[in-house]
Scaffold this motif. Structure first.
Motif, PDB file in Angstrom:
ATOM      1  N   ALA B  48       3.005  -6.838  -3.528  1.00  0.00           N
ATOM      2  CA  ALA B  48       2.848  -5.376  -3.597  1.00  0.00           C
ATOM      3  C   ALA B  48       1.790  -5.000  -4.634  1.00  0.00           C
ATOM      4  N   GLY B  49       1.883  -5.600  -5.817  1.00  0.00           N
ATOM      5  CA  GLY B  49       0.929  -5.302  -6.889  1.00  0.00           C
ATOM      6  C   GLY B  49      -0.487  -5.683  -6.492  1.00  0.00           C
ATOM      7  N   LYS B  50      -0.640  -6.848  -5.899  1.00  0.00           N
ATOM      8  CA  LYS B  50      -1.974  -7.316  -5.512  1.00  0.00           C
ATOM      9  C   LYS B  50      -2.588  -6.385  -4.464  1.00  0.00           C
ATOM     10  N   LEU B  51      -1.794  -6.030  -3.456  1.00  0.00           N
ATOM     11  CA  LEU B  51      -2.297  -5.148  -2.395  1.00  0.00           C
ATOM     12  C   LEU B  51      -2.715  -3.793  -2.963  1.00  0.00           C
ATOM     13  N   LEU B  52      -1.897  -3.273  -3.857  1.00  0.00           N
ATOM     14  CA  LEU B  52      -2.180  -1.959  -4.445  1.00  0.00           C
ATOM     15  C   LEU B  52      -3.466  -1.987  -5.266  1.00  0.00           C
ATOM     16  N   LEU B  53      -3.610  -2.997  -6.113  1.00  0.00           N
ATOM     17  CA  LEU B  53      -4.777  -3.046  -6.991  1.00  0.00           C
ATOM     18  C   LEU B  53      -6.037  -3.467  -6.236  1.00  0.00           C
ATOM     19  N   ASP B  54      -5.884  -4.292  -5.196  1.00  0.00           N
ATOM     20  CA  ASP B  54      -7.067  -4.710  -4.439  1.00  0.00           C
ATOM     21  C   ASP B  54      -7.542  -3.638  -3.474  1.00  0.00           C
ATOM     22  N   GLY B  56      -5.734  -0.339  -2.909  1.00  0.00           N
ATOM     23  CA  GLY B  56      -5.349   1.058  -3.160  1.00  0.00           C
ATOM     24  C   GLY B  56      -4.195   1.521  -2.288  1.00  0.00           C
ATOM     25  N   MET B  57      -3.730   2.748  -2.570  1.00  0.00           N
ATOM     26  CA  MET B  57      -2.569   3.288  -1.865  1.00  0.00           C
ATOM     27  C   MET B  57      -2.842   3.463  -0.371  1.00  0.00           C
ATOM     28  N   GLY B  58      -4.090   3.682  -0.007  1.00  0.00           N
ATOM     29  CA  GLY B  58      -4.423   3.922   1.401  1.00  0.00           C
ATOM     30  C   GLY B  58      -4.092   2.752   2.302  1.00  0.00           C
ATOM     31  N   ALA B  59      -4.117   1.551   1.748  1.00  0.00           N
ATOM     32  CA  ALA B  59      -3.877   0.348   2.555  1.00  0.00           C
ATOM     33  C   ALA B  59      -2.455  -0.181   2.376  1.00  0.00           C
ATOM     34  N   PHE B  60      -1.666   0.509   1.566  1.00  0.00           N
ATOM     35  CA  PHE B  60      -0.363  -0.019   1.169  1.00  0.00           C
ATOM     36  C   PHE B  60       0.715   0.332   2.194  1.00  0.00           C
ATOM     37  N   THR B  61       1.265  -0.689   2.855  1.00  0.00           N
ATOM     38  CA  THR B  61       2.382  -0.477   3.793  1.00  0.00           C
ATOM     39  C   THR B  61       3.438  -1.553   3.551  1.00  0.00           C
ATOM     40  N   ILE B  62       4.671  -1.220   3.884  1.00  0.00           N
ATOM     41  CA  ILE B  62       5.768  -2.189   3.789  1.00  0.00           C
ATOM     42  C   ILE B  62       5.462  -3.413   4.671  1.00  0.00           C
ATOM     43  N   THR B  74      13.559  -5.818   6.311  1.00  0.00           N
ATOM     44  CA  THR B  74      14.967  -5.548   5.976  1.00  0.00           C
ATOM     45  C   THR B  74      15.271  -5.916   4.531  1.00  0.00           C
ATOM     46  N   THR B  75      14.783  -7.060   4.116  1.00  0.00           N
ATOM     47  CA  THR B  75      14.998  -7.490   2.729  1.00  0.00           C
ATOM     48  C   THR B  75      14.349  -6.506   1.754  1.00  0.00           C
ATOM     49  N   ILE B  76      13.126  -6.090   2.066  1.00  0.00           N
ATOM     50  CA  ILE B  76      12.430  -5.149   1.172  1.00  0.00           C
ATOM     51  C   ILE B  76      13.218  -3.842   1.063  1.00  0.00           C
ATOM     52  N   TYR B  77      13.686  -3.327   2.183  1.00  0.00           N
ATOM     53  CA  TYR B  77      14.430  -2.061   2.150  1.00  0.00           C
ATOM     54  C   TYR B  77      15.791  -2.206   1.477  1.00  0.00           C
ATOM     55  N   LYS B  78      16.288  -3.448   1.355  1.00  0.00           N
ATOM     56  CA  LYS B  78      17.540  -3.665   0.634  1.00  0.00           C
ATOM     57  C   LYS B  78      17.348  -3.365  -0.857  1.00  0.00           C
ATOM     58  N   TRP B  79      16.161  -3.640  -1.360  1.00  0.00           N
ATOM     59  CA  TRP B  79      15.907  -3.497  -2.799  1.00  0.00           C
ATOM     60  C   TRP B  79      15.134  -2.233  -3.180  1.00  0.00           C
ATOM     61  N   TRP B  80      14.291  -1.764  -2.269  1.00  0.00           N
ATOM     62  CA  TRP B  80      13.473  -0.575  -2.575  1.00  0.00           C
ATOM     63  C   TRP B  80      13.701   0.490  -1.522  1.00  0.00           C
ATOM     64  N   ALA B  81      13.967   1.697  -1.980  1.00  0.00           N
ATOM     65  CA  ALA B  81      14.365   2.767  -1.060  1.00  0.00           C
ATOM     66  C   ALA B  81      13.208   3.268  -0.203  1.00  0.00           C
ATOM     67  N   SER B  82      11.976   3.080  -0.672  1.00  0.00           N
ATOM     68  CA  SER B  82      10.825   3.632   0.055  1.00  0.00           C
ATOM     69  C   SER B  82       9.573   2.837  -0.276  1.00  0.00           C
ATOM     70  N   LYS B  83       8.557   3.097   0.480  1.00  0.00           N
ATOM     71  CA  LYS B  83       7.246   2.498   0.238  1.00  0.00           C
ATOM     72  C   LYS B  83       6.751   2.840  -1.160  1.00  0.00           C
ATOM     73  N   GLY B  84       6.949   4.100  -1.543  1.00  0.00           N
ATOM     74  CA  GLY B  84       6.490   4.542  -2.856  1.00  0.00           C
ATOM     75  C   GLY B  84       7.204   3.832  -3.988  1.00  0.00           C
ATOM     76  N   ALA B  85       8.522   3.631  -3.819  1.00  0.00           N
ATOM     77  CA  ALA B  85       9.291   2.939  -4.854  1.00  0.00           C
ATOM     78  C   ALA B  85       8.765   1.508  -5.024  1.00  0.00           C
ATOM     79  N   LEU B  86       8.476   0.860  -3.914  1.00  0.00           N
ATOM     80  CA  LEU B  86       7.932  -0.503  -3.978  1.00  0.00           C
ATOM     81  C   LEU B  86       6.539  -0.498  -4.615  1.00  0.00           C
ATOM     82  N   ALA B  87       5.730   0.475  -4.251  1.00  0.00           N
ATOM     83  CA  ALA B  87       4.369   0.549  -4.804  1.00  0.00           C
ATOM     84  C   ALA B  87       4.415   0.710  -6.326  1.00  0.00           C
ATOM     85  N   LEU B  88       5.274   1.604  -6.776  1.00  0.00           N
ATOM     86  CA  LEU B  88       5.379   1.849  -8.210  1.00  0.00           C
ATOM     87  C   LEU B  88       5.844   0.609  -8.961  1.00  0.00           C
ATOM     88  N   ASP B  89       6.858  -0.043  -8.431  1.00  0.00           N
ATOM     89  CA  ASP B  89       7.369  -1.252  -9.071  1.00  0.00           C
ATOM     90  C   ASP B  89       6.296  -2.347  -9.064  1.00  0.00           C
TER      91      ASP B  89
END
Lengths: 219, 219
Positions: B48-54, B56-62, B74-89
């Motif tokens: 998630a961090g690599k995708l965001l920094l490489d 940006g938010m425009g390309a960031f998807t679950i 399914t695993t990702i949604y078990k831990w993060w409620a949304s795309k934004g929550a994952l992006a921030l973390d």
């Protein structure tokens, strides 16, 4: 309120380079007689800047400015296309006069005077919130960003660098120092506390900024 | 894209204090076998961090993160409620590892290392635009502002101040200096050029910041 102000900022470049500088124009009647156009314009800008810094954009109307300046709304609309255009011009007018760069021949004293005045402007008037919101909006608005750099931060940088260059010529500051960097370490440090306010902007903070960068923090 | 990211930031406080820290959990199958949950979580954050920094938010998807990490949506949604929550973390995860504060026993060297790493992060990855937009949005969003101060700028200030306090104990820095002010003059100066980019953030700029404040600029 904010959005109409920001809308105006988007056309700031046009506005600044356009018709707002008036060399001659109509005269205005007032209780004490007719005033020259330049005087009327100055009094309108004084009133606009004062209202903006005292009460913020929420209280800013053409009617209030007209009443405070003893001018007609017609006169104001002759020189400024919109409420936002007048607000912006009034803001820069007010900030410019508060933030004049002193030149006493002692750079430490002049920097202290200037940074303390800037700190007071940011904390004791609405200017801090106004400029914080403008910088914030500029992060996603290219036109506003360009206008701020060209008409606000750029010219203010130049004034500070010129003052430090004169101090270097007098032998007060070291050769080889990039004064543009010092601008970021004095005024930029204030913007940091304005925009990410973990700690307040105080008189002591302003004093420490100048002390640290002039003398260094080494043991 | 930006608005959904910012929307998430508004609930950042809840998120950070909530369920995102996983100590135990499901295991995940991958080509090379089952991985412990903590490892899966770490790999998701890395991706998630690599995708965001490489990109940006425009390309960031679950979907992209799931594919890169070899994990299921399914695993990702078990831990993060949304795309934004994952992006921030993912963002804080990536920034934290890049911006570790070195402690070699030489404060000038450690500050140079840290500020140069910060300058590179701001200029060579998308992190600069991401944080600039967050700070910008925070000027008119109280919840976001509170979250940024508490979870981003506050903790980062503490790390820097602690490093300078250790240097003072070693006799490297002067008594009486307020290290919080020095934070504004080093990292805050970088934010100033990020948010009002009249001049670029360069390696030379980073070096001059440290030099000026450590040694002073007097003749």
């Amino acid at each position: 309120m904010t959005s109409s102000f920001l809308w105006t900022l988007r056309s700031f470049k046009h506005f600044v380079n356009g018709s707002s500088i008036c060399q001659a124009g109509p005269v205005e009647k007032r209780g004490r007689g007719r005033r020259p156009a330049a005087q009327v314009r100055g009094e309108i800008l004084d009133a606009a800047g004062k209202l903006l810094l005292d009460e913020g954009m929420g209280a800013f109307t053409i009617e209030r400015v007209a009443a405070e300046a003893g001018a007609s709304k017609t006169t104001i609309y002759k020189w400024w296309a919109s409420k936002g255009a007048l607000a912006l011009d009034g803001y820069f007018h007010a900030v410019e006069s508060t933030l004049a760069f002193p030149d006493t021949g002692d750079i430490e004293r002049d920097l202290l005077t200037q940074i303390r005045a800037f700190a007071r402007l940011l904390t004791r008037t609405r200017a801090g919130r106004v400029i914080a919101e403008l910088i914030g909006q500029a992060q996603t608005d290219e036109d506003l960003a360009a206008a701020l750099l060209e008409h606000y931060s750029g010219p203010r940088r130049q004034l500070a660098v010129a003052a430090m260059e004169r101090a270097r010529e007098r032998g007060e500051l070291a050769a080889g120092v990039d004064f543009e960097v010092v601008v970021d370490q004095l005024w930029g440090a204030c913007y940091h506390r304005l925009l990410l306010p973990n700690l307040p902007i105080t008189e002591k903070f302003a004093t420490s900024l100048v002390r640290n960068v002039l003398r260094g923090i080494r043991a």
